[in-house]
Design a protein around this motif. Structure first.
Motif, PDB file in Angstrom:
ATOM      1  N   ARG A   1       8.462 -26.143  13.166  1.00  0.00           N
ATOM      2  CA  ARG A   1       7.673 -25.738  12.008  1.00  0.00           C
ATOM      3  C   ARG A   1       6.916 -24.451  12.304  1.00  0.00           C
ATOM      4  NH1 ARG A   1       2.805 -29.497   9.743  1.00  0.00           N
ATOM      5  NH2 ARG A   1       1.986 -29.015  11.807  1.00  0.00           N
ATOM      6  N   GLY A   2       6.863 -23.593  11.312  1.00  0.00           N
ATOM      7  CA  GLY A   2       6.114 -22.353  11.457  1.00  0.00           C
ATOM      8  C   GLY A   2       5.769 -21.818  10.090  1.00  0.00           C
ATOM      9  N   TRP A   3       5.070 -20.682  10.070  1.00  0.00           N
ATOM     10  CA  TRP A   3       4.605 -20.135   8.806  1.00  0.00           C
ATOM     11  C   TRP A   3       4.999 -18.668   8.667  1.00  0.00           C
ATOM     12  CZ3 TRP A   3       2.035 -23.917  11.476  1.00  0.00           C
ATOM     13  CH2 TRP A   3       1.797 -25.099  10.758  1.00  0.00           C
ATOM     14  N   VAL A   4       5.211 -18.265   7.417  1.00  0.00           N
ATOM     15  CA  VAL A   4       5.516 -16.868   7.109  1.00  0.00           C
ATOM     16  C   VAL A   4       4.781 -16.478   5.815  1.00  0.00           C
ATOM     17  CG1 VAL A   4       7.821 -16.826   8.159  1.00  0.00           C
ATOM     18  CG2 VAL A   4       7.558 -17.575   5.776  1.00  0.00           C
ATOM     19  N   LEU A   5       4.623 -15.193   5.616  1.00  0.00           N
ATOM     20  CA  LEU A   5       4.236 -14.730   4.285  1.00  0.00           C
ATOM     21  C   LEU A   5       5.445 -14.913   3.390  1.00  0.00           C
ATOM     22  CD1 LEU A   5       2.182 -11.477   4.979  1.00  0.00           C
ATOM     23  CD2 LEU A   5       1.349 -13.773   4.462  1.00  0.00           C
ATOM     24  N   THR A   6       5.208 -15.385   2.190  1.00  0.00           N
ATOM     25  CA  THR A   6       6.367 -15.693   1.361  1.00  0.00           C
ATOM     26  C   THR A   6       6.161 -15.283  -0.096  1.00  0.00           C
ATOM     27  OG1 THR A   6       7.995 -17.394   0.869  1.00  0.00           O
ATOM     28  CG2 THR A   6       5.669 -18.063   0.790  1.00  0.00           C
ATOM     29  N   LEU A   7       7.229 -15.399  -0.856  1.00  0.00           N
ATOM     30  CA  LEU A   7       7.243 -14.994  -2.269  1.00  0.00           C
ATOM     31  C   LEU A   7       6.766 -13.553  -2.418  1.00  0.00           C
ATOM     32  CD1 LEU A   7       5.936 -18.248  -4.037  1.00  0.00           C
ATOM     33  CD2 LEU A   7       8.274 -17.577  -3.473  1.00  0.00           C
ATOM     34  N   SER A   8       7.100 -12.723  -1.440  1.00  0.00           N
ATOM     35  CA  SER A   8       6.595 -11.357  -1.470  1.00  0.00           C
ATOM     36  C   SER A   8       7.332 -10.511  -2.488  1.00  0.00           C
ATOM     37  CB  SER A   8       6.694 -10.722  -0.085  1.00  0.00           C
ATOM     38  OG  SER A   8       8.015 -10.774   0.357  1.00  0.00           O
ATOM     39  N   THR A   9       8.357 -11.090  -3.105  1.00  0.00           N
ATOM     40  CA  THR A   9       9.029 -10.330  -4.166  1.00  0.00           C
ATOM     41  C   THR A   9       8.113 -10.119  -5.358  1.00  0.00           C
ATOM     42  OG1 THR A   9       9.930 -12.431  -4.888  1.00  0.00           O
ATOM     43  CG2 THR A   9      11.371 -11.017  -3.575  1.00  0.00           C
ATOM     44  N   ARG A  10       6.961 -10.822  -5.398  1.00  0.00           N
ATOM     45  CA  ARG A  10       5.982 -10.537  -6.451  1.00  0.00           C
ATOM     46  C   ARG A  10       5.201  -9.274  -6.136  1.00  0.00           C
ATOM     47  NH1 ARG A  10       1.944 -13.580  -5.316  1.00  0.00           N
ATOM     48  NH2 ARG A  10       2.812 -13.589  -3.234  1.00  0.00           N
ATOM     49  N   GLU A  11       5.222  -8.839  -4.868  1.00  0.00           N
ATOM     50  CA  GLU A  11       4.220  -7.881  -4.418  1.00  0.00           C
ATOM     51  C   GLU A  11       4.672  -6.436  -4.528  1.00  0.00           C
ATOM     52  OE1 GLU A  11       1.725  -9.005  -0.999  1.00  0.00           O
ATOM     53  OE2 GLU A  11       3.023 -10.757  -0.829  1.00  0.00           O
ATOM     54  N   GLN A  12       3.685  -5.562  -4.454  1.00  0.00           N
ATOM     55  CA  GLN A  12       3.911  -4.140  -4.709  1.00  0.00           C
ATOM     56  C   GLN A  12       4.846  -3.500  -3.695  1.00  0.00           C
ATOM     57  OE1 GLN A  12       2.518  -2.317  -2.162  1.00  0.00           O
ATOM     58  NE2 GLN A  12       1.282  -4.006  -1.362  1.00  0.00           N
ATOM     59  N   HIS A  13       4.832  -3.980  -2.455  1.00  0.00           N
ATOM     60  CA  HIS A  13       5.668  -3.271  -1.485  1.00  0.00           C
ATOM     61  C   HIS A  13       7.155  -3.564  -1.719  1.00  0.00           C
ATOM     62  CE1 HIS A  13       4.788  -7.066   0.644  1.00  0.00           C
ATOM     63  NE2 HIS A  13       5.912  -6.904   1.285  1.00  0.00           N
ATOM     64  N   ILE A  14       7.449  -4.608  -2.509  1.00  0.00           N
ATOM     65  CA  ILE A  14       8.837  -4.863  -2.872  1.00  0.00           C
ATOM     66  C   ILE A  14       9.095  -4.427  -4.322  1.00  0.00           C
ATOM     67  CG2 ILE A  14      10.639  -6.636  -3.088  1.00  0.00           C
ATOM     68  CD1 ILE A  14       9.649  -6.463  -0.239  1.00  0.00           C
ATOM     69  N   ARG A  15       8.223  -4.878  -5.232  1.00  0.00           N
ATOM     70  CA  ARG A  15       8.515  -4.655  -6.654  1.00  0.00           C
ATOM     71  C   ARG A  15       7.925  -3.383  -7.224  1.00  0.00           C
ATOM     72  NH1 ARG A  15      10.474  -8.590 -10.097  1.00  0.00           N
ATOM     73  NH2 ARG A  15       9.176  -8.103 -11.883  1.00  0.00           N
ATOM     74  N   ARG A  16       7.082  -2.738  -6.455  1.00  0.00           N
ATOM     75  CA  ARG A  16       6.493  -1.464  -6.875  1.00  0.00           C
ATOM     76  C   ARG A  16       5.844  -1.591  -8.259  1.00  0.00           C
ATOM     77  NH1 ARG A  16       8.017   2.011  -2.754  1.00  0.00           N
ATOM     78  NH2 ARG A  16       7.746   3.944  -3.916  1.00  0.00           N
ATOM     79  N   GLU A  17       6.224  -0.776  -9.247  1.00  0.00           N
ATOM     80  CA  GLU A  17       5.459  -0.795 -10.499  1.00  0.00           C
ATOM     81  C   GLU A  17       5.610  -2.095 -11.279  1.00  0.00           C
ATOM     82  OE1 GLU A  17       7.859   1.352  -9.729  1.00  0.00           O
ATOM     83  OE2 GLU A  17       9.026   1.985 -11.478  1.00  0.00           O
ATOM     84  N   LYS A  18       6.522  -2.963 -10.890  1.00  0.00           N
ATOM     85  CA  LYS A  18       6.667  -4.246 -11.579  1.00  0.00           C
ATOM     86  C   LYS A  18       5.948  -5.388 -10.851  1.00  0.00           C
ATOM     87  CE  LYS A  18      10.931  -3.128 -13.950  1.00  0.00           C
ATOM     88  NZ  LYS A  18      11.100  -1.763 -13.353  1.00  0.00           N
ATOM     89  N   ALA A  19       5.149  -5.048  -9.882  1.00  0.00           N
ATOM     90  CA  ALA A  19       4.473  -6.067  -9.079  1.00  0.00           C
ATOM     91  C   ALA A  19       3.435  -6.820  -9.908  1.00  0.00           C
ATOM     92  CB  ALA A  19       3.792  -5.410  -7.885  1.00  0.00           C
ATOM     93  N   THR A  20       3.053  -8.004  -9.423  1.00  0.00           N
ATOM     94  CA  THR A  20       2.028  -8.774 -10.116  1.00  0.00           C
ATOM     95  C   THR A  20       0.653  -8.140  -9.953  1.00  0.00           C
ATOM     96  OG1 THR A  20       1.756 -10.160  -8.164  1.00  0.00           O
ATOM     97  CG2 THR A  20       3.218 -10.982  -9.891  1.00  0.00           C
ATOM     98  N   SER A  21       0.500  -7.303  -8.938  1.00  0.00           N
ATOM     99  CA  SER A  21      -0.787  -6.661  -8.669  1.00  0.00           C
ATOM    100  C   SER A  21      -0.519  -5.514  -7.725  1.00  0.00           C
ATOM    101  CB  SER A  21      -1.754  -7.651  -8.024  1.00  0.00           C
ATOM    102  OG  SER A  21      -2.857  -6.968  -7.460  1.00  0.00           O
ATOM    103  N   ASN A  22      -1.474  -4.604  -7.609  1.00  0.00           N
ATOM    104  CA  ASN A  22      -1.316  -3.569  -6.584  1.00  0.00           C
ATOM    105  C   ASN A  22      -1.997  -3.974  -5.285  1.00  0.00           C
ATOM    106  OD1 ASN A  22      -4.029  -3.180  -7.167  1.00  0.00           O
ATOM    107  ND2 ASN A  22      -3.906  -0.932  -7.063  1.00  0.00           N
ATOM    108  N   ILE A  23      -2.553  -5.177  -5.216  1.00  0.00           N
ATOM    109  CA  ILE A  23      -3.351  -5.563  -4.041  1.00  0.00           C
ATOM    110  C   ILE A  23      -2.504  -5.569  -2.775  1.00  0.00           C
ATOM    111  CG2 ILE A  23      -3.038  -8.064  -4.266  1.00  0.00           C
ATOM    112  CD1 ILE A  23      -6.029  -8.324  -3.438  1.00  0.00           C
ATOM    113  N   CYS A  24      -3.062  -5.075  -1.696  1.00  0.00           N
ATOM    114  CA  CYS A  24      -2.345  -5.012  -0.411  1.00  0.00           C
ATOM    115  C   CYS A  24      -3.276  -5.549   0.664  1.00  0.00           C
ATOM    116  CB  CYS A  24      -1.910  -3.564  -0.163  1.00  0.00           C
ATOM    117  SG  CYS A  24      -1.112  -3.295   1.417  1.00  0.00           S
ATOM    118  N   THR A  25      -4.168  -4.716   1.181  1.00  0.00           N
ATOM    119  CA  THR A  25      -5.234  -5.223   2.045  1.00  0.00           C
ATOM    120  C   THR A  25      -6.038  -6.243   1.239  1.00  0.00           C
ATOM    121  OG1 THR A  25      -5.438  -3.210   3.339  1.00  0.00           O
ATOM    122  CG2 THR A  25      -7.394  -4.586   3.188  1.00  0.00           C
ATOM    123  N   ASN A  26      -6.414  -7.370   1.886  1.00  0.00           N
ATOM    124  CA  ASN A  26      -7.246  -8.319   1.158  1.00  0.00           C
ATOM    125  C   ASN A  26      -8.461  -8.686   1.985  1.00  0.00           C
ATOM    126  OD1 ASN A  26      -6.093  -9.947   3.085  1.00  0.00           O
ATOM    127  ND2 ASN A  26      -4.923 -11.173   1.639  1.00  0.00           N
TER     128      ASN A  26
END
Lengths: 489, 451, 489, 451
Positions: free
Chosen positions: B305-330
């Motif tokens: 068992r381990g952990w990863v960041l996931t569902l990143s296809t929502r995020e700006q670094h993948i989807r760019r202008e279609k992202a759910t948010s521009n948030i990166c650093t949190n």
């Protein structure tokens, strides 16, 4: 050593905090008291300290080794800054204390503003953005506000180079702009002709990163800015790579209207596994009137925090609760004061020198994507791995086993299998040499045909490669009690 | 210079290897026009010793009055709680403090597992199904929640209760100003009375309320939730004081669709208001519309068992202008502090802490009810109430008491300078750090100045 | 990851500290200025932080895991205590400030004294001893001073049980006493008959550890003490194992004349890789007049530090520069205040319960050396390994690979191949169970004949077994520059 | 209770496994007579929350005047220097802070390598061949050095200069009081003048001096060393201010056989005088007579370099009553702080820090020489000098100045109350933390009170 989740440890009867017993008065909750258990676990203090100590030991970090993650500016985080941020006179201030009781804190914000303006030559600064992307939003909202003030509602396009960070288009979209990509030229920079051709009266502004994400200075920047302004648009500079030029380049003279500054990159406040950062945005005279609230202004012997519209200011609004990332401000100011104007200039010089040194030592073996001196990052692509069966990802994972954090992979998107290395100025020549030796040895190994060595890496980490597809296909985003336990509830 | 490891000899040797004559040569792409020090640059001081920086910053810190050094009754979205020493010790470990976002999961399992624990804790206390790995703060979280609700409902109208923290409302308005979403923020409603139900329509994407609201009022949101759902709108609930969730019915149980919280009060000092950490939870079915990072469980090549960041296809670094948010650093580190403090508290400690806060507030209210000329307005509350000082300017009273060494709450005029009818209103908060003698000092001083 | 010595890194041109330039005045050194380089290396701050971070990662510690090292009381070290000791009002006090400016610090010392007297019922306490062995010295020097005051210079023998810590005989020797060993009986306790037989008028005193190093309470202690006193000698109790009985046993009623208390064991101040600790010594009325300087006494509203002889005090001298281990006092007081009288009693109960639980779970498989309930330590010997080819040492090293620190080995000397386990009260049942499971599995493995698994352990540590013989035969106790570099000097 | 992980359920289950009815049953060997709470026990307070403990101890701390909060000129064996923030950060890492003595070298290489670095640094700056891994402090180190000299020379007479710190002398006397060694401590000699040479004989085991001495005087010890060696005695040199070794000829170069230093001034705050760390160095040929722990280099089974504690056959846990010392716990963590601070300083920083200290003291002396009625007695010094205030009680002056917010040095009468001729004598020290304005404040205040 395996470390279970907190939910798999302890018992609800345990508690790691002693609290006095509450008084036994009738409550005033109006019948809205919670019923039933929440489901939180209970651990004693020794168990909690050990749990998080052990978890921390599963992380790589700058303190533990070289972290040449391109575009992230992973530099040394001085502990002086941490100590200063924890002075009770800073850490224990409520944001809404009467201003007379927080004059030192407001002075910190004012000094920080002076530093940022002094380092850029810009007109004004909005301190409140919480991070780089938030600073971008600040800048582009100011652009939008300025256009609205000019009544130019036909300008709804923003030009963004193909090599930009994903935050740029995402930010432009948030401001109601359409994004138009601009291709790069063979030298890794914006194609000037294409850029100029795209400039028409629908263009609101341009978002450019300089030094750009290929690690190169956009040498035509002044010409581009003049063209942008001639077209009636605004020039947004993504300051993510400010560390390469701080103390050396007058941002204002590049023709910039707005630029965010990542305090957690250039000014060394720690990344903390994903934040917090701060992204103050400097603005030109054209955009300054639209800066969001709050503002800090020197008045007489003191500093005043302005939280509501006064006089002729036209803020586009407010970006953040309270007054911005104050704890990050203290750290950044402590760092700036420590290095000073001369030290910051030395730092950017050393950052660029270190990157060019990597380029010089690795460039004959790895394939450098573009020619000429780079800025603070060295960009390679995967041509040198052609035919080896080793991908950029495999190569990166093998670096982990050598004791180094990998470089940034597959970004920027404009080159194939990108490897973007940013050493920063706080690494020694000895470290760079050890890193280069390891990378060159790996490259030799890859070309010698030992692909399995790479595809099976990493071997010596707390976990080997993780199944990201499974994580995304069947997302498990929180712990759930095992089924029998649930039944027993 | 202490942070720069290169020696002059290193620089010479490295330049020779590069084939450049000087460091300046490496900057040859910079246009001559910008290749000068900006104005103001020379006015900046040169490098300073650690001793000197410490002395100067300590002098600035000494010009402030730390909240803990005097009786303090300030809340209004920022709550002063006692933080166990082990929290700060652990978050300062270099392996947490100086790591980046966990993009290389094999060497980031510490951060990732912690985020997974964080997400679970947030989901549990809000009564929601899933939570993300943090936003900047509650204000930006509320704004993101509004945008998320519009994505889900494909509607364009956001209704913000007058009981929501004015900063949350202002940030949401600003955030959505240039989108095609209309944000309607209602007038402040100190008594908790407003006709939200009557304003929800089939065009409403979401209604945003806060509980306890900005004025301290606790409300049952079930009926509002039902009305929203009947009309196809979502209910977004903001929680400014996360400790309240140890005692009060959580928003999830009242029907909330998205819950946003400000987490700084658990694990982090006040820090003059920042950095905070935005808690963000929702129903599971909305997770792919969520902004921000998510840590998810998976297995490694060896099946562990381990952990990863996931569902990143929502995020700006993948989807760019279609992202759910521009948030990166949190707010990773503040989320870590939150998680550690919450783990120390556990079920027993968290619920006891909440009850203790409430009882301190009850004690404060009982004492204030005896102060002539003061009216406690809030009837049902957690640890904060609104009082009125008829005939007095609350801001002036607060300044007078500050000179006497009492931080006597937050005047509403600080947020609503244009509502003269609120000029006599004051927010007062008690926490577990409030002592009976502090309450006495406050009540006595108020009695004097209101005479 | 290998980490070189600091002397193998950096360059003398680097420096991790910025300092202002000294004034350029004529010196007043009288010609005694140093000439030539010292030979220290130079490293920047980032390099230093990384070096010591990486070195720390090669250590095992309580924060990271279970540390059942018998006789060492490795319990949780609360961070509250560290925070308290670092308050500027404690950490930044000069020992020779006027006493009016350090009343809070003197109050700390006085409160600590009250706690130690309240917990033991003794008459006086000397705070200044720096550690356990130093506290022993304090107690035995007080014995010697009392004998001298009585003019009894024929009493020069000290009885020490064979199971004692090595510090006991070493301390007695330092006080000019001869040491006579006392054998143990079959129950693991002092042989009462042999003890009494040894008591004659040459005996100055007795040094006994109770609970003793076999983890057992000397149940005849009161009888022994009476015999000692009847013989005109003094009774020194080694308080190393006070953690088993704190809050439960009235030390004074056991007939004790002196006992040191390891603040770094019982009261949880951290061991720090070998100190600092503190070993305050409580004294009976008979020995109190001879307590060393300084003393703290309450006077009026304040507390006074007495640094020179006053009135009828007859101190045997001074044991320590300044006023003792003040920083350790603050930590111990913070711990005592946190647990309180009820918590300390609960702590000793849990410590003993945990040890007996280990005994219960392991006793059927490992060979327990003695019968009956143990106190806070469980003692086993190596009979269970007989014929396996696995030694106590091998077994211990194999435990390291299981993620646990080994127990104390080969001590006490009175049993063969001793394994002394002290879990302390700050370990959870889950941890104890995991430990027992691992130990039982190892024992099964040993008896199954897999000796190589043990003799080759540890495998997963930064270093495998180290050659101690070579280290002692040809001692290399400091770094020396490599020969060519020396020639070049 | 927050530090105790067992629950009542755990306790029940464990007792059942053990076969005991109660925890008290496990204490059945304790005699009934002692099985009661001692007097005073019930007066001790019950357990307290972290918040309460923090409040009470903070209140005690607030009753002290931190040295750094006012101009401070105290030395006399404890020196206030600026400590880089990274030192304290690193020593608080749990892997250092919460480890035991490195008896299991495979999992203690961090501590062991650090001790090896410490030993090398101590040897280098003292000019000696070898050093141990630390003593409690300089005072106990001097006492151990005296005993060591007697072991080496097989002589029984120790001669202590009047220039040695009075605490070092007193501790040495106490330490050796009940052995067969005679300790002769000479009278204080504020001007550095005493006939040590004339007192050394063929019976002398060692002569113990301090440099700079307690009164600040620097001396060339070469002739004394030669005389000692001619008579078969050893020269032991104590160093109270380790920073001096960055500027002053080290004892090793003057012929010292054993050097003892107080190390707290590098890496550790004043801590009201403790804990300190004793530096202990000697000639290599004496190493088997040394007290204390030693880390030594070796190799592991795979031939890789590593470190172990070595030569432990000298130590009490092996040799028992024949050990070189009874020392067991030492000052590991303070030694670590010392090593990290020294490593940060390095060659360039250590020598510059020393020069800076000296120049600050020169500045102080030049200013004090202008104060009417004050005589600077010390001619050649490092950072501390003795002054006389003829006709005044120095202790009274110090108390007067303390009321004015100046910590104006240490009166000699604090150590030598029985020497009326020293009543007007005052020790004054400057370090890199001393500012010109501090010196002005001192000089002005002294000018006033001496008028």
């Amino acid at each position: 050593i395996e470390e279970p989740l907190i939910f798999e440890q302890g018992s609800p009867a345990k508690c790691g905090v002693d609290l006095p017993d509450p008084a036994d008065k009738p409550d005033r909750l109006g019948g809205l008291a919670r019923s039933g258990a929440i489901g939180l676990p209970g651990l004693s203090e020794p168990e909690v300290v050990r749990h998080y100590t052990r978890l921390s030991q599963k992380n790589y970090a700058i303190d533990a080794g070289f972290y040449p993650l391109g575009s992230c500016t992973m530099k040394h985080n001085p502990r002086l800054n941490e100590r200063m941020a924890r002075l009770p006179g800073f850490a224990d201030l409520h944001p809404f204390q009467p201003q007379a009781t927080v004059q030192g804190a407001l002075a910190v914000m004012h000094h920080l503003s002076d530093w940022l303006l002094g380092l850029t030559g810009m007109e004004a600064v909005a301190l409140s953005p919480a991070a780089g992307a938030h600073g971008e939003l600040c800048g582009m909202q100011a652009v939008r506000a300025a256009l609205d003030a000019r009544g130019e509602d036909h300008r709804r396009t923003v030009l963004v180079p193909d090599s930009a960070h994903g935050t740029n288009p995402a930010t432009a979209a948030l401001c109601g702009f359409k994004v138009r990509g601009i291709p790069g030229d063979a030298t890794g920079r914006v194609d000037v002709a294409a850029f100029k051709a795209a400039l028409d009266d629908t263009v609101a502004g341009v978002m450019l990163t300089n030094p750009n994400t290929c690690g190169l200075f956009e040498r035509d920047m002044v010409e581009l800015a003049e063209a942008v302004h001639a077209a009636g648009a605004y020039f947004y500079l993504d300051g993510a790579n400010f560390n390469a030029i701080v103390g050396r380049v007058k941002i204002a003279d590049l023709g910039v209207d707005a630029m965010h500054i990542n305090l957690h990159k250039t000014f060394s406040t720690p990344h903390g596994g994903g934040g917090p950062g701060a992204g103050p945005t400097v603005l030109s005279a054209a955009l300054a009137p639209f800066a969001p609230l709050p503002h800090v202004v020197a008045e007489g012997d003191g500093v005043r925090l302005i939280e509501h519209i006064e006089g002729d200011m036209q803020p586009f609004g407010r970006m953040k609760g309270f007054h911005g990332q104050f704890g990050v401000f203290v750290r950044a100011l402590s760092y700036m004061m420590s290095l000073g104007r001369d030290g910051l200039r030395q730092a950017s010089g050393d950052a660029v020198l270190n990157a060019n040194y990597l380029m010089a030592r690795l460039g004959d073996t790895l394939t450098a994507s573009f020619e000429g001196p780079c800025m603070h990052e060295a960009l390679f692509d995967d041509r040198f791995l052609k035919g080896t069966g080793v991908s950029t990802l495999d190569f990166a994972k093998a670096m982990i086993d050598e004791g180094f954090h990998p470089m940034t992979m597959y970004f920027p998107l404009v080159v194939h299998g990108a490897m973007l290395m940013e050493p920063t100025e706080t690494e020694s020549r000895e470290t760079l040499d050890a890193f280069c030796d390891a990378v060159l040895a790996l490259a030799a190994k890859a070309r010698a045909g030992d692909a399995a060595f790479f595809t099976e890496a990493p071997r010596h980490t707390p976990r080997r490669r993780l199944d990201e597809t499974k994580a995304a296909r069947t997302p498990v985003l929180r712990w759930e009690p095992p089924a029998p336990a649930r039944a027993a509830e | 210079m202490r942070y720069l490891p290169l020696t002059d000899e290193d620089r010479r040797a490295m330049l020779a290897r590069i084939g450049a004559a000087s460091v300046d040569d490496l900057f040859s792409d910079v246009p001559a026009a910008a290749w000068t020090a900006p104005e103001g640059f020379d006015a900046l001081p040169p490098h300073a010793t650690e001793m000197a920086v410490e002395r100067q910053l300590s002098a600035l810190a000494a010009r402030n009055v730390p909240a803990g050094s005097v009786p303090c009754f300030l809340g209004a979205g920022a709550y002063r709680h006692h933080i166990p020493a082990s929290v700060d010790h652990l978050i300062q470990r270099g392996e947490f403090l100086t790591a980046y976002t966990p993009y290389q999961p094999e060497v980031s399992q510490g951060t990732l597992q912690t985020l997974f624990e964080f997400q679970t804790q947030v989901a549990l206390i809000t009564g929601m199904e899933v939570a993300n790995a943090s936003m900047y703060d509650a204000a930006t979280g509320v704004a993101e929640a509004a945008a998320m609700a519009c994505r889900i409902t494909r509607r364009k109208h956001v209704l913000v209760s007058g009981g929501v923290h004015p900063h949350y409302g202002a940030v949401t308005e600003s955030f959505l100003r240039y989108t095609d979403i209309a944000t309607e923020v209602l007038d402040p409603n100190p008594l908790g009375i407003e006709d939200l139900m009557g304003r929800v329509s089939e065009k409403t994407a979401c209604v945003i309320v806060q509980n306890p609201d900005f004025f301290g009022n606790l409300a049952d949101l079930s009926a509002l939730a039902a009305e929203c759902h009947a009309l196809g709108a979502l209910l977004v609930v903001a929680v400014a004081e996360p400790v309240s969730l140890g005692l009060v019915t959580p928003p999830g149980e009242m029907g909330a669709d998205i819950v946003v919280g400000e987490g700084h009060a658990i694990g982090s000092p006040l820090n003059f208001g920042g950095p905070g950490v935005g808690l963000f939870a929702s129903r599971k079915k909305f997770v792919r519309h969520m902004p921000g990072r998510l840590a998810g469980e998976t297995v490694d090549e060896d099946g562990r068992r381990g952990w990863v960041l996931t569902l990143s296809t929502r995020e700006q670094h993948i989807r760019r202008e279609k992202a759910t948010s521009n948030i990166c650093t949190n707010s990773g580190l503040i989320a870590l502090a939150w998680t550690i403090h919450m783990t120390l508290l556990g079920e027993a400690g968290f619920t006891k802490l909440a009850r203790l806060n409430h009882m301190k507030a009850v004690e404060m209210v009982e004492r204030l009810e005896q102060v002539p000329g003061l009216q406690v307005m809030t009837r049902q509350f957690f640890n904060e109430v609104l009082v009125r000082l008829p005939g007095h300017d609350a801001a002036g009273i607060v300044e007078t008491l500050a000179e006497r060494g009492i931080l006597a709450g937050v005047p509403l005029s600080r947020f609503h300078p244009n509502y003269p009818e609120l000029a006599d209103a004051l927010l007062l908060c008690a926490t577990e750090t409030t002592e009976t003698q502090d309450i006495d000092a406050l009540a006595n001083a108020l009695t004097e100045v209101l005479r």
